[in-house]
Design a protein around this motif. Structure first.
Motif, short mmCIF file in Angstrom:
data_model
loop_
_atom_site.label_atom_id
_atom_site.label_comp_id
_atom_site.label_asym_id
_atom_site.label_seq_id
_atom_site.Cartn_x
_atom_site.Cartn_y
_atom_site.Cartn_z
N THR A 196 -4.20 -14.48 -0.29
CA THR A 196 -2.81 -14.04 -0.45
C THR A 196 -2.64 -13.30 -1.77
O THR A 196 -2.00 -12.23 -1.81
N LEU A 197 -3.21 -13.83 -2.86
CA LEU A 197 -3.12 -13.15 -4.16
C LEU A 197 -3.80 -11.78 -4.11
O LEU A 197 -3.28 -10.80 -4.67
N LEU A 198 -4.94 -11.72 -3.45
CA LEU A 198 -5.66 -10.44 -3.30
C LEU A 198 -4.79 -9.45 -2.52
O LEU A 198 -4.64 -8.28 -2.92
N ASN A 199 -4.22 -9.91 -1.42
CA ASN A 199 -3.35 -9.04 -0.61
C ASN A 199 -2.13 -8.57 -1.40
O ASN A 199 -1.74 -7.41 -1.32
N ILE A 200 -1.54 -9.48 -2.16
CA ILE A 200 -0.38 -9.11 -2.99
C ILE A 200 -0.78 -8.06 -4.01
O ILE A 200 -0.06 -7.07 -4.22
N ASN A 201 -1.94 -8.26 -4.63
CA ASN A 201 -2.40 -7.32 -5.66
C ASN A 201 -2.68 -5.94 -5.04
O ASN A 201 -2.31 -4.91 -5.63
N ILE A 202 -3.31 -5.92 -3.88
CA ILE A 202 -3.58 -4.65 -3.21
C ILE A 202 -2.27 -3.97 -2.80
O ILE A 202 -2.09 -2.76 -2.98
N ALA A 203 -1.32 -4.76 -2.29
CA ALA A 203 -0.01 -4.21 -1.93
C ALA A 203 0.70 -3.67 -3.17
O ALA A 203 1.34 -2.60 -3.12
N ASP A 204 0.59 -4.37 -4.29
CA ASP A 204 1.19 -3.92 -5.55
C ASP A 204 0.60 -2.57 -5.95
O ASP A 204 1.33 -1.65 -6.32
N ASP A 205 -0.74 -2.47 -5.88
CA ASP A 205 -1.40 -1.18 -6.19
C ASP A 205 -0.87 -0.08 -5.28
O ASP A 205 -0.57 1.03 -5.72
N TYR A 206 -0.74 -0.41 -3.99
CA TYR A 206 -0.27 0.57 -3.02
C TYR A 206 1.14 1.05 -3.38
O TYR A 206 1.39 2.26 -3.42
#
Length: 159
Positions: A57-67
């Motif tokens: 979930t943290l990884l997904n949030i971070n990738i979404a943040d980058d996006y």
């Protein structure tokens, strides 16, 4: 339409088959991005202590943040490009207006040059007439003087 590509990639040490219409290089680049994120997170003690579900979930949030950050930048750039396009459009219109004005000025200049040439010809014609008139006047004056002398001579002879 291009064909669908199937590409094997390694993400977090596991082999996955990615498929899509993008090139193999692009799919490898996506896998590389995810691997870099995972590597960055694994270096953090707090991340490693989390459950696998929280880590994902943290990884997904971070990738979404980058996006979303990149999307915001892209939107800002698109807005800037649109603004620059409007400015360019206005400048082109100004340029066209100036070119039209220049062409009009050049036509007027040509007309003025023709008018000046005609007026200069008229000046030369009038000066020539004036010179001719002065010469006729001189000739007439000479004739009168010469006529007066002849009359004077004749009077003297008659007396």
């Amino acid at each position: 339409m291009s064909s669908k590509n199937n590409t094997e990639v390694i993400i977090d040490g596991k082999i996955y088959t990615l498929s899509g219409y993008e090139s193999e290089e692009y799919l490898q680049k996506v896998a590389g991005y995810i691997n870099n994120k995972i590597t960055d997170f694994k270096q953090d003690d707090g991340y490693r202590r989390q459950t696998l579900e929280v880590q994902r979930t943290l990884l997904n949030i971070n990738i979404a943040d980058d996006y979303f950050k990149v999307k915001k930048q892209a939107d800002a750039l698109a807005s800037e490009v649109e603004s620059k396009d409007k400015q360019l459009y206005e400048i082109k219109h100004e340029l066209i207006a100036v070119q039209i004005k220049l062409e009009t000025q050049e036509k007027e200049e040509e007309e003025h040059k023709k008018e000046i040439a005609e007026l200069q010809k008229e000046i030369v014609r009038l000066e020539t007439k004036l010179i001719e008139a002065k010469e006729r006047e001189k000739d007439q004056l000479k004739e009168r003087k010469s006529g007066n002398r002849n009359n004077k001579d004749e009077k003297e002879k008659a007396e």
